[in-house]
Every structure is written in structure tokens, then in C-alpha cells.
Motif scaffolding. Structure first.
Motif, PDB file in Angstrom:
ATOM      1  N   GLY A  34      23.852  -1.897  20.360  1.00  0.00           N
ATOM      2  CA  GLY A  34      25.056  -1.954  21.599  1.00  0.00           C
ATOM      3  C   GLY A  34      24.737  -2.959  22.498  1.00  0.00           C
ATOM      4  N   LYS A  35      23.768  -3.793  22.671  1.00  0.00           N
ATOM      5  CA  LYS A  35      23.437  -4.782  23.902  1.00  0.00           C
ATOM      6  C   LYS A  35      24.451  -5.582  24.136  1.00  0.00           C
ATOM      7  CE  LYS A  35      19.534  -5.633  25.018  1.00  0.00           C
ATOM      8  NZ  LYS A  35      18.196  -6.259  25.277  1.00  0.00           N
ATOM      9  N   HIS A  36      25.911  -5.805  23.112  1.00  0.00           N
ATOM     10  CA  HIS A  36      26.804  -6.389  23.456  1.00  0.00           C
ATOM     11  C   HIS A  36      27.993  -5.934  24.328  1.00  0.00           C
ATOM     12  CE1 HIS A  36      28.148  -4.141  20.180  1.00  0.00           C
ATOM     13  NE2 HIS A  36      29.306  -4.482  20.295  1.00  0.00           N
ATOM     14  N   LYS A  37      27.652  -4.519  24.636  1.00  0.00           N
ATOM     15  CA  LYS A  37      28.610  -3.916  25.245  1.00  0.00           C
ATOM     16  C   LYS A  37      28.220  -3.888  27.019  1.00  0.00           C
ATOM     17  CE  LYS A  37      29.681  -0.887  21.510  1.00  0.00           C
ATOM     18  NZ  LYS A  37      29.862   0.537  20.920  1.00  0.00           N
ATOM     19  N   ASP A  72      27.396  -0.187  16.976  1.00  0.00           N
ATOM     20  CA  ASP A  72      28.524   0.021  16.211  1.00  0.00           C
ATOM     21  C   ASP A  72      27.854   0.101  14.413  1.00  0.00           C
ATOM     22  OD1 ASP A  72      30.316  -0.605  18.191  1.00  0.00           O
ATOM     23  OD2 ASP A  72      29.932  -2.628  17.902  1.00  0.00           O
ATOM     24  N   LEU A  94      33.592  -9.725  11.959  1.00  0.00           N
ATOM     25  CA  LEU A  94      32.746 -10.430  12.799  1.00  0.00           C
ATOM     26  C   LEU A  94      32.295 -11.924  12.055  1.00  0.00           C
ATOM     27  CD1 LEU A  94      31.213 -10.752  15.393  1.00  0.00           C
ATOM     28  CD2 LEU A  94      29.259  -9.384  14.312  1.00  0.00           C
ATOM     29  N   MET A 111      29.837 -18.282  15.517  1.00  0.00           N
ATOM     30  CA  MET A 111      29.266 -18.240  16.555  1.00  0.00           C
ATOM     31  C   MET A 111      28.236 -19.543  16.997  1.00  0.00           C
ATOM     32  SD  MET A 111      27.874 -14.403  16.539  1.00  0.00           S
ATOM     33  CE  MET A 111      29.098 -12.729  16.443  1.00  0.00           C
ATOM     34  N   ILE A 164      21.093 -10.734  15.037  1.00  0.00           N
ATOM     35  CA  ILE A 164      22.472 -10.428  15.842  1.00  0.00           C
ATOM     36  C   ILE A 164      22.854  -8.975  15.404  1.00  0.00           C
ATOM     37  CG2 ILE A 164      24.911 -10.847  15.480  1.00  0.00           C
ATOM     38  CD1 ILE A 164      24.351 -13.839  14.833  1.00  0.00           C
ATOM     39  N   TRP A 191      21.813  -6.764  18.568  1.00  0.00           N
ATOM     40  CA  TRP A 191      22.726  -6.652  19.730  1.00  0.00           C
ATOM     41  C   TRP A 191      23.865  -5.445  18.993  1.00  0.00           C
ATOM     42  CZ3 TRP A 191      22.900  -8.964  23.850  1.00  0.00           C
ATOM     43  CH2 TRP A 191      22.301  -9.908  24.294  1.00  0.00           C
ATOM     44  N   ARG A 192      24.386  -5.489  17.767  1.00  0.00           N
ATOM     45  CA  ARG A 192      25.385  -4.622  17.446  1.00  0.00           C
ATOM     46  C   ARG A 192      24.740  -3.409  16.795  1.00  0.00           C
ATOM     47  NH1 ARG A 192      30.416  -6.257  18.035  1.00  0.00           N
ATOM     48  NH2 ARG A 192      30.298  -8.793  18.470  1.00  0.00           N
ATOM     49  N   PHE A 227      26.295  -0.855  28.248  1.00  0.00           N
ATOM     50  CA  PHE A 227      24.878  -0.509  27.313  1.00  0.00           C
ATOM     51  C   PHE A 227      23.869   0.394  28.117  1.00  0.00           C
ATOM     52  CE2 PHE A 227      20.688  -1.810  26.640  1.00  0.00           C
ATOM     53  CZ  PHE A 227      20.350  -1.148  25.601  1.00  0.00           C
TER      54      PHE A 227
END
Length: 231
Positions: free
Chosen positions: A90-93, A104, A193, A198, A82, A86-87, A96
Motif C-alpha cells: 500500500g505504499k502507493h496510497k 490491495d 492495472l 507504466m 510493483i 507498492w500494491r 500509507f
């Protein structure tokens, strides 16, 4: 004969028109009408839909946030995936962009209370001193119980990071790890977070068993304690 051919029927010669009439069994009146009244140019986009341009972020569009993650009871591999994939990248945006630093700033607290699945706590980390016969190793459990337990999380996050074709890491910036619940980044007001919420598989309880099992009653007692601890 497909519909798309009518857009080019004005360029057909007499032999091609004859094939349309004989082979594809198209009425001669239809061929003559289409030849002298060619249809309007076909559109590749259905009516009512618009084209969408690909968004490419610039440095002015990047919004870096500060997030904090409590690693107590979290499975090491799931936390590392995670954070690294992702964080930090930045693939959660939705905005991206692969060639930009969209990740982040991640703070991980209670790194020494991380959990592992199966017998992964007994896995060895190896390194070499550079001298003949100088290979050294320590288990993951020994590192977690030592002076720098955050190194286990650091290594896991680094190994979960994606590779570039050149062999370099796509995100080489590390997460900020802290051994206890305190961290020196209160001024950034990090957002919490909750990794545990999750997925139920993200957490694991530490099971403790006794080594002194001599009778059937001892075995049943230890099994009951382990079941209560792992529930």
C-alpha cells in the motif's frame, strides 16, 4: 552578532553588553534601546503557514481495492517489485501507514507468459529433500513449462517483500495467481492495472531463433527473424 541574540539581550549582564559594543561593533545606543525595549518573542513558524499533523490510519480508514494485472510479456522482476513493494503493502496510497495493512488485493493472470531479461530463465531454484545428497534443482524455464508456472511469480513477489527487524516479512499475504486469463474473482469487480504502460522497460518480447545455421544466408535470415520478433 546574529539577530536571534536580541531575543535574549534582556538577560545579558554588563560584561556581555560590553563585548557586544567592543567586539561586534554594535552601537551603544542600539544596545541600550534593545536592553530597555526587548523585542517580542520570536516565532519559529513563518506568518501565513500552519502546522500539519501526521496522519496515522486506523482500520476504519483502510480502503482495500481489487486489482488485476496481466503478466503476459511483463518482465518478472519489474512485476514483482510493483506488486510486492507498492500494491501489496500500500505504499502507493497517500495515507500509507507502516504498521497497518494498507495493501490491495492483487490478481495476476497469465502467469506462465512472464518474461525474463538476459539468461535468467536458466537460473536454478534449489531445494533439499532432507536426506544426504538430496539437493534438487530446476531451472526457471522448466518451472514455467511445467504444471505450476505460477510458482515463479510467487517466489519473486515473496523475495521482493520488505523485511522487518525481527526477520519476518512486512507483507506475508500472497498475490492471487492464475495460469490463464480466467480467474474466480469476477464478483469483486477488480480494476485493471496496466503495468506495461507504466514504463517501456516493463515489457519484453520473446525472441525465437533457429539452431540450424549452416550458411551465411541462414545466419542473416535468423537475425532478421529475431529482430522482427524483438521489435
Amino acid at each position: 552578532m546574529g539577530v536571534i541574540a536580541w531575543g535574549y539581550i534582556s538577560t545579558f549582564n554588563s560584561k556581555q553588553l560590553f563585548l557586544l559594543y567592543k567586539r561586534d561593533h554594535i552601537a551603544l545606543e542600539t544596545i541600550v534601546y534593545r536592553f530597555y525595549n526587548p523585542p517580542i518573542e520570536f516565532k519559529t513558524q513563518p506568518i501565513g503557514l500552519t502546522h500539519m499533523k501526521t496522519f496515522s490510519a486506523t482500520p476504519a480508514d483502510i480502503d482495500k481495492k481489487w486489482i488485476i494485472i496481466d503478466a503476459e510479456g511483463i518482465v518478472l522482476g519489474r512485476l514483482a517489485s510493483i506488486v510486492a513493494i507498492w500494491r501489496l503493502r500500500g505504499k502507493h496510497k497517500p495515507s500509507f501507514t507502516p504498521h497497518m495493512d494498507m495493501g490491495d488485493n492483487v490478481i495476476i493472470i497469465n502467469a506462465e507468459k512472464i518474461q525474463s531479461a538476459g539468461k535468467k530463465r536458466e537460473e536454478h531454484f534449489y531445494w533439499h529433500t532432507g536426506h544426504p545428497g538430496g539437493i534438487k534443482s530446476r531451472t526457471k524455464a522448466q518451472i514455467l513449462e511445467g504444471a505450476h508456472p505460477e510458482r515463479v511469480v510467487t517466489q519473486a513477489v515473496s523475495r521482493h517483500a520488505a523485511w522487518q527487524p525481527s526477520g519476518a516479512r512486512t507483507n506475508d499475504k500472497p498475490a492471487r495467481l492464475c495460469r490463464s486469463g480466467d480467474h474466480p474473482h469476477e464478483a469483486q469487480n477488480p480494476e485493471v492495472l496496466d503495468v506495461a504502460s507504466m514504463n517501456k522497460k516493463n515489457t519484453r518480447s520473446a525472441c525465437s531463433t533457429s539452431d540450424e545455421i549452416n550458411t551465411l544466408e541462414d545466419l542473416q535470415a535468423v537475425a532478421g527473424e529475431a529482430a522482427n520478433a524483438c521489435s
